[in-house]
Design a protein around this motif. Structure first.
Motif, PDB file in Angstrom:
ATOM      1  N   TYR A 281      -7.066   3.109   6.403  1.00 58.24           N
ATOM      2  CA  TYR A 281      -6.863   3.376   7.824  1.00 58.24           C
ATOM      3  C   TYR A 281      -6.251   4.745   8.079  1.00 58.24           C
ATOM      4  N   GLY A 282      -6.457   5.212   9.295  1.00 54.68           N
ATOM      5  CA  GLY A 282      -5.778   6.392   9.799  1.00 54.68           C
ATOM      6  C   GLY A 282      -4.691   5.933  10.747  1.00 54.68           C
ATOM      7  N   TYR A 283      -3.621   6.709  10.831  1.00 46.34           N
ATOM      8  CA  TYR A 283      -2.503   6.296  11.679  1.00 46.34           C
ATOM      9  C   TYR A 283      -1.843   7.490  12.359  1.00 46.34           C
ATOM     10  N   PHE A 284      -1.126   7.187  13.431  1.00 48.09           N
ATOM     11  CA  PHE A 284      -0.214   8.123  14.087  1.00 48.09           C
ATOM     12  C   PHE A 284       1.118   7.406  14.188  1.00 48.09           C
ATOM     13  N   GLN A 285       2.087   7.853  13.442  1.00 47.44           N
ATOM     14  CA  GLN A 285       3.383   7.189  13.374  1.00 47.44           C
ATOM     15  C   GLN A 285       4.405   7.979  14.182  1.00 47.44           C
TER      16      GLN A 285
ATOM     17  N   VAL B 283       0.875  14.155   7.435  1.00 47.50           N
ATOM     18  CA  VAL B 283       1.320  15.492   7.798  1.00 47.50           C
ATOM     19  C   VAL B 283       2.212  15.348   9.025  1.00 47.50           C
ATOM     20  N   PRO B 284       3.461  15.808   8.941  1.00 47.60           N
ATOM     21  CA  PRO B 284       4.343  15.727  10.107  1.00 47.60           C
ATOM     22  C   PRO B 284       3.831  16.578  11.265  1.00 47.60           C
ATOM     23  N   VAL B 285       4.022  16.071  12.472  1.00 44.71           N
ATOM     24  CA  VAL B 285       3.681  16.803  13.692  1.00 44.71           C
ATOM     25  C   VAL B 285       4.895  16.763  14.617  1.00 44.71           C
ATOM     26  N   GLY B 286       4.890  17.564  15.643  1.00 39.73           N
ATOM     27  CA  GLY B 286       6.001  17.596  16.586  1.00 39.73           C
ATOM     28  C   GLY B 286       7.273  18.111  15.941  1.00 39.73           C
ATOM     29  N   ASP B 287       8.411  17.510  16.308  1.00 33.51           N
ATOM     30  CA  ASP B 287       9.715  17.920  15.788  1.00 33.51           C
ATOM     31  C   ASP B 287       9.763  17.887  14.262  1.00 33.51           C
ATOM     32  N   ALA B 288       9.154  16.876  13.662  1.00 33.12           N
ATOM     33  CA  ALA B 288       9.218  16.720  12.204  1.00 33.12           C
ATOM     34  C   ALA B 288       8.523  17.858  11.472  1.00 33.12           C
ATOM     35  N   SER B 289       7.528  18.494  12.073  1.00 32.67           N
ATOM     36  CA  SER B 289       6.808  19.575  11.392  1.00 32.67           C
ATOM     37  C   SER B 289       7.675  20.825  11.217  1.00 32.67           C
ATOM     38  N   ASP B 290       8.767  20.918  11.985  1.00 33.40           N
ATOM     39  CA  ASP B 290       9.668  22.057  11.839  1.00 33.40           C
ATOM     40  C   ASP B 290      10.512  21.958  10.579  1.00 33.40           C
ATOM     41  N   VAL B 291      10.735  20.737  10.073  1.00 35.91           N
ATOM     42  CA  VAL B 291      11.637  20.547   8.931  1.00 35.91           C
ATOM     43  C   VAL B 291      10.973  19.909   7.716  1.00 35.91           C
ATOM     44  N   SER B 292       9.713  19.481   7.851  1.00 36.17           N
ATOM     45  CA  SER B 292       9.041  18.794   6.754  1.00 36.17           C
ATOM     46  C   SER B 292       7.602  19.270   6.616  1.00 36.17           C
TER      47      SER B 292
ATOM     48  N   GLN C 259       7.315  12.267  13.960  1.00 32.31           N
ATOM     49  CA  GLN C 259       5.904  11.914  14.079  1.00 32.31           C
ATOM     50  C   GLN C 259       5.124  12.403  12.866  1.00 32.31           C
ATOM     51  N   SER C 260       4.091  11.639  12.508  1.00 29.37           N
ATOM     52  CA  SER C 260       3.162  12.098  11.475  1.00 29.37           C
ATOM     53  C   SER C 260       1.789  11.477  11.721  1.00 29.37           C
ATOM     54  N   VAL C 261       0.794  12.161  11.230  1.00 30.61           N
ATOM     55  CA  VAL C 261      -0.592  11.705  11.278  1.00 30.61           C
ATOM     56  C   VAL C 261      -1.058  11.625   9.837  1.00 30.61           C
ATOM     57  N   GLY C 262      -1.720  10.526   9.474  1.00 24.44           N
ATOM     58  CA  GLY C 262      -2.114  10.416   8.077  1.00 24.44           C
ATOM     59  C   GLY C 262      -3.091   9.297   7.812  1.00 24.44           C
ATOM     60  N   ILE C 263      -3.197   8.983   6.519  1.00 24.84           N
ATOM     61  CA  ILE C 263      -4.071   7.913   6.053  1.00 24.84           C
ATOM     62  C   ILE C 263      -3.260   6.949   5.198  1.00 24.84           C
ATOM     63  N   GLY C 264      -3.735   5.723   5.136  1.00 31.40           N
ATOM     64  CA  GLY C 264      -3.076   4.723   4.322  1.00 31.40           C
ATOM     65  C   GLY C 264      -4.098   3.791   3.703  1.00 31.40           C
ATOM     66  N   VAL C 265      -3.680   3.138   2.629  1.00 34.93           N
ATOM     67  CA  VAL C 265      -4.522   2.157   1.978  1.00 34.93           C
ATOM     68  C   VAL C 265      -3.617   0.999   1.539  1.00 34.93           C
ATOM     69  N   THR C 266      -4.042  -0.230   1.811  1.00 27.20           N
ATOM     70  CA  THR C 266      -3.296  -1.411   1.368  1.00 27.20           C
ATOM     71  C   THR C 266      -4.211  -2.351   0.620  1.00 27.20           C
ATOM     72  N   TYR C 267      -3.616  -3.080  -0.315  1.00 30.23           N
ATOM     73  CA  TYR C 267      -4.309  -4.098  -1.083  1.00 30.23           C
ATOM     74  C   TYR C 267      -3.800  -5.456  -0.622  1.00 30.23           C
ATOM     75  N   ASN C 268      -4.695  -6.394  -0.393  1.00 32.90           N
ATOM     76  CA  ASN C 268      -4.326  -7.743   0.054  1.00 32.90           C
ATOM     77  C   ASN C 268      -4.030  -8.632  -1.145  1.00 32.90           C
ATOM     78  N   ILE C 269      -2.837  -9.175  -1.164  1.00 37.56           N
ATOM     79  CA  ILE C 269      -2.435 -10.121  -2.211  1.00 37.56           C
ATOM     80  C   ILE C 269      -2.434 -11.500  -1.564  1.00 37.56           C
TER      81      ILE C 269
ATOM     82  N   GLY D  11       0.791  -1.224   0.000  1.00 40.34           N
ATOM     83  CA  GLY D  11       0.000   0.000   0.000  1.00 40.34           C
ATOM     84  C   GLY D  11       0.818   1.267   0.000  1.00 40.34           C
ATOM     85  N   VAL D  12       0.093   2.367   0.137  1.00 37.69           N
ATOM     86  CA  VAL D  12       0.686   3.703   0.169  1.00 37.69           C
ATOM     87  C   VAL D  12       0.122   4.464   1.371  1.00 37.69           C
ATOM     88  N   THR D  13       0.912   5.423   1.854  1.00 40.88           N
ATOM     89  CA  THR D  13       0.485   6.280   2.957  1.00 40.88           C
ATOM     90  C   THR D  13       0.767   7.735   2.605  1.00 40.88           C
TER      91      THR D  13
END
Length: 171
Positions: free
Chosen positions: A143-147, A41-50, A158-168, A36-38
């Protein structure tokens, strides 16, 4: 950190031992690959540089019961640069658990492992946690995630986002 991985490994393995040492029968109805793909949006420390991140998700899943799954997860998450910073990435190597309430519908789960940082000086990575909640059917997971990667030198990626996977499924 080593103790945390040991505890997680025991938690993941415990359902396998609870089967009274019966042979694990991997077949198309209880195991498959997820690709799949995700996007996040970076949050926390990562949001300062990305500004945002995109990734690919690779998983191997085994259904211990019709509702409980374990597996391994990896992939790559690319954090695109912001202002005068450079882009960087996280390569997770993790185990995961998922709980499916029904054969089609809501699920929740989490990855736990190590996140390797790429294109970052003086920091190789750290503890990787990725809780998820989403919808699944026979072929797709959305799905939604907090990584979060608790990297060295008090850096949290850290990032908050969405993802989608295909089952093979295996044939």
């Amino acid at each position: 950190m080593k103790k945390l991985f040991l505890v997680f490994g025991l938690i993941i393995a415990s359902p396998l031992f609870a089967q009274e040492f019966e042979e694990i029968d991997i077949k198309p109805s209880n195991s498959w690959l997820k690709l799949g793909v995700t996007a996040g949006v970076p949050v926390g420390d990562a949001s300062d540089v990305s500004a945002f991140n995109l990734g690919v998700d690779f998983r191997g899943q085994y259904l211990v019961t019709p509702s409980f799954a374990i597996g391994v997860a990896s992939g790559y998450n690319h954090y695109f640069e912001k202002d005068d910073f450079e882009s960087f990435g996280v390569v997770p190597l993790a185990g995961f658990v998922r709980y499916y309430f029904q054969p089609k519908g809501l699920f929740f789960g989490s990855d736990l492992g190590y996140g390797f940082l790429t294109n970052v000086e003086n920091n190789s990575g750290g503890l990787y946690v990725n809780p998820q909640i989403g919808y699944h059917n026979r072929d797709w997971n959305i799905y939604g995630y907090f990584q979060n990667t608790f990297a060295e030198n008090d850096v949290d990626v850290q990032s908050v986002g969405i993802g989608v996977t295909y089952n093979i499924r295996f044939k």
